[in-house]
Design a protein around this motif. Structure first.
Motif, PDB file in Angstrom:
ATOM      1  N   VAL A 172      37.334 -31.449  86.992  1.00  0.00           N
ATOM      2  CA  VAL A 172      38.410 -30.520  86.664  1.00  0.00           C
ATOM      3  C   VAL A 172      38.618 -30.426  85.157  1.00  0.00           C
ATOM      4  N   VAL A 173      38.885 -29.201  84.717  1.00  0.00           N
ATOM      5  CA  VAL A 173      39.254 -28.938  83.326  1.00  0.00           C
ATOM      6  C   VAL A 173      40.488 -28.035  83.375  1.00  0.00           C
ATOM      7  N   ALA A 174      41.467 -28.338  82.554  1.00  0.00           N
ATOM      8  CA  ALA A 174      42.684 -27.529  82.491  1.00  0.00           C
ATOM      9  C   ALA A 174      42.324 -26.078  82.183  1.00  0.00           C
ATOM     10  N   ALA A 175      43.004 -25.139  82.818  1.00  0.00           N
ATOM     11  CA  ALA A 175      42.674 -23.715  82.716  1.00  0.00           C
ATOM     12  C   ALA A 175      42.564 -23.228  81.270  1.00  0.00           C
ATOM     13  N   LEU A 176      43.497 -23.610  80.417  1.00  0.00           N
ATOM     14  CA  LEU A 176      43.486 -23.124  79.037  1.00  0.00           C
ATOM     15  C   LEU A 176      42.398 -23.759  78.180  1.00  0.00           C
TER      16      LEU A 176
END
Length: 146
Positions: A78-82
């Motif tokens: 997972v990577v933060a959307a921003l």
């Protein structure tokens, strides 16, 4: 980005909270998927994460052979959307593959990949094994390293 590797017991409460928040933000809210993320597998995993401005923005959990799949595995990528536009997904995958080689001396890795990310994982030398299946209502495919 520098990545930190910790066992479950080494995580601080702040780190654990940020990890669970990020996973819920993406896998539950963004993907509109109701599922039980806290699954009692975190205790067996190595946790790999990257920080930006003291906040966890990229994360995976790593399992040794036999703890999740027959082979070593990487999950909860997972990577933060921003933060996705900066290539952190590729960076954390490379770091996670290296963790498996360094900690478990393994080259064969299995993942349960969301189908829409097939090309992303292929760019990290994974190939599809078997047919598509639903996991938590989302199309997935099993992928192994070549």
């Amino acid at each position: 980005m520098n990545f930190t590797i910790k066992t479950f017991s080494e995580l601080t409460t702040t780190e654990l909270y940020q990890i669970l928040q990020l996973r819920a933000e993406v896998f539950v809210v963004e993907q509109d998927c109701v599922y039980q993320d806290v699954d009692f597998k975190d205790q067996k995993a190595l946790h790999v994460f990257g920080l930006k401005n003291d906040k966890i923005v990229a994360y995976t959990r790593i399992f040794k052979p036999g703890d999740y799949f027959e082979n070593s595995s990487i999950g909860r990528v997972v990577v933060a959307a921003l933060e996705r536009k900066f290539g952190f997904g590729h960076e954390i995958m490379k770091a996670s593959i290296k963790v498996i080689k360094d900690h478990f001396n393994e080259d064969t890795i299995t993942i349960s990949a969301q189908k829409y990310l097939k090309k992303f994982y292929e760019s990290h030398n994974f190939i599809q094994v078997g047919e598509e299946y639903l996991e938590d209502g989302i199309p997935h495919i099993r992928m192994d390293t070549k």
